[in-house]
Design an enzyme around this catalytic site. Structure first.
Site, PDB file in Angstrom:
ATOM      1  N   ALA A  14       0.860  -1.181   0.000  1.00  0.00           N
ATOM      2  CA  ALA A  14       0.000   0.000   0.000  1.00  0.00           C
ATOM      3  C   ALA A  14       0.896   1.232   0.000  1.00  0.00           C
ATOM      4  CB  ALA A  14      -0.906  -0.010   1.217  1.00  0.00           C
ATOM      5  N   GLY A  17       2.421   7.453  -1.400  1.00  0.00           N
ATOM      6  CA  GLY A  17       3.199   8.514  -2.019  1.00  0.00           C
ATOM      7  C   GLY A  17       4.181   9.155  -1.070  1.00  0.00           C
ATOM      8  N   CYS A 100     -10.801   3.107   9.407  1.00  0.00           N
ATOM      9  CA  CYS A 100     -10.500   2.951   7.985  1.00  0.00           C
ATOM     10  C   CYS A 100      -9.577   1.766   7.706  1.00  0.00           C
ATOM     11  CB  CYS A 100      -9.866   4.239   7.452  1.00  0.00           C
ATOM     12  SG  CYS A 100      -9.577   4.250   5.666  1.00  0.00           S
ATOM     13  N   CYS A 195      -6.953  12.994   5.707  1.00  0.00           N
ATOM     14  CA  CYS A 195      -7.047  12.882   4.255  1.00  0.00           C
ATOM     15  C   CYS A 195      -8.330  13.473   3.710  1.00  0.00           C
ATOM     16  CB  CYS A 195      -6.931  11.417   3.837  1.00  0.00           C
ATOM     17  SG  CYS A 195      -7.967  10.292   4.768  1.00  0.00           S
TER      18      CYS A 195
END
Length: 374
Positions: A14, A17, A100, A195
């Site tokens: 996963a 970035g 999440c 996010c």
């Protein structure tokens, strides 16, 4: 496992970035695994935040590995954002990342791994896992980077399929490895924003606008009930908050209570009013599916940046009562309380309320039954 033993094994990493997940991918490649990078694209602000996808893709290009993008805006809104706003609107402070990880991030990466026939998935979390029945989740070796607080709700299948390559490293070591690997994100700053925050960084207001919800205004009260003023919405407050209160009292004050029914926000100028010896928690999830016997002596952490404190955990119907050896500051409804036995993560639950000495558990029984598992 040695590089020879890893030959033929495949892993989906996963990749956000950032430098952590990028180095995780590079380390696994060095260890001989066939690596695929995967970026979950929440794309809530597509014109503003293409950076995660583009950065991860550039790292994968540098490493010479495939890169896959998983579109997840709809599931993220349904399973994470909407419940987060519902909590905020009720005067609570949610922990969206705890929810999440098992429901969205790890689930989607595992689904991709299954489609690709991959043996493992991996992330850039600072944590350790021992595969087995049940698997054991352990703290990363180097505090304060340990991130097991956010992983407490992972189930046994998720943990047994996951690798955490950074669990024994420091952040400085990860930076040096990124430079050594010549990764384009080696000097990228660490993201601090949720996010789903916009440019203002105000996550709660972003969610209010996203769901076209009405703010709940109310009174600002002193602890004795004296009216101090009015506010424009409880979504802008959290227990323990000291700044941005909108009230000038001439000395420091803290939010000690938020009433999700009336909209009243209570302030205290006495910091000791933030301290409590116990809390009630609901929706317990034992990490990896290993359920300990109760009552339980352990250490409990009430937020990511808080140290784990010695505590006793007892059952109270469908909820838990956590009693600390010493009072804890700013126990915040909606946050996760995570339980540890030394470096091992036992599980977590949602904080329902701070308790005063002798407070009875029956007060909130009807409310407790509606809360979701962690």
């Amino acid at each position: 496992m040695t590089k020879t033993e890893n030959r033929g094994r495949t892993v989906v990493v996963a990749m956000s970035g950032g430098v952590d997940s990028s180095v995780a991918a590079g380390l696994l490649q060095r260890e001989g695994l066939a690596v695929t990078g995967a970026t979950i694209d929440f794309r809530l602000h597509p014109g503003r935040t293409p950076d995660a996808v583009d950065s991860a893709r550039s790292v994968c290009d540098r490493l010479g590995i495939p890169h896959v993008v998983i579109a997840a805006a709809d599931v993220f809104e349904r399973d994470i954002l909407r419940p987060a706003w519902d909590e905020i609107a009720a005067g609570r402070t949610p922990s969206p990342c705890v929810r999440c990880n098992p429901l969205v991030k790890f689930r989607l990466i595992l689904e991709l791994a299954d489609r690709l026939g991959a043996t493992f998935i991996a992330t850039g979390h600072y944590a350790l896992v021992e595969h087995g029945s049940p698997p054991l989740l352990r703290r990363g070796l180097h505090s304060p980077k340990d991130q097991t607080y956010f992983l407490c709700a992972l189930d046994g299948h998720q943990l047994n399929r996951t690798l955490f390559p950074l669990g024994r490293l420091t952040k400085n070591e990860v930076r040096r490895l990124a430079e050594e690997m010549n990764l384009p994100v080696a000097q990228k700053k660490e993201s601090q924003d949720a996010c789903f925050a916009d440019d203002s960084g105000e996550s709660a207001e972003t969610l209010r606008r996203r769901f076209n919800a009405q703010a709940l205004p109310g009174d600002v009260l002193a602890t004795d009930g004296t009216l101090l003023g009015r506010h424009g919405g409880i979504h802008r407050f959290t227990v323990g908050q000291r700044k941005g209160l909108g009230i000038a009292l001439g000395r420091r004050a803290w939010v000690t209570r938020i009433d999700g029914q009336t909209g009243a926000v209570t302030l205290s100028t006495n910091e000791q009013d933030l301290f409590h010896r116990a809390l009630r928690a609901t929706g317990v999830r034992w990490t990896g599916g290993a359920t300990p016997a109760l009552p339980l002596r352990c250490q409990a952490r009430i937020r990511y940046r808080s140290p784990a404190a010695d505590a006793a955990v007892t059952a109270d119907g469908d909820s838990l009562i956590v009693t600390f050896d010493e009072p804890s500051q700013a126990i915040t409804p909606g946050q996760a309380v995570v339980f540890y036995d030394g470096d091992r993560v036992l599980g977590g639950a949602w904080i329902d309320t701070a308790l005063h000495s002798g407070q009875r558990s029956e007060e909130h029984t009807s409310e407790l039954q509606s809360h979701h598992p962690i």
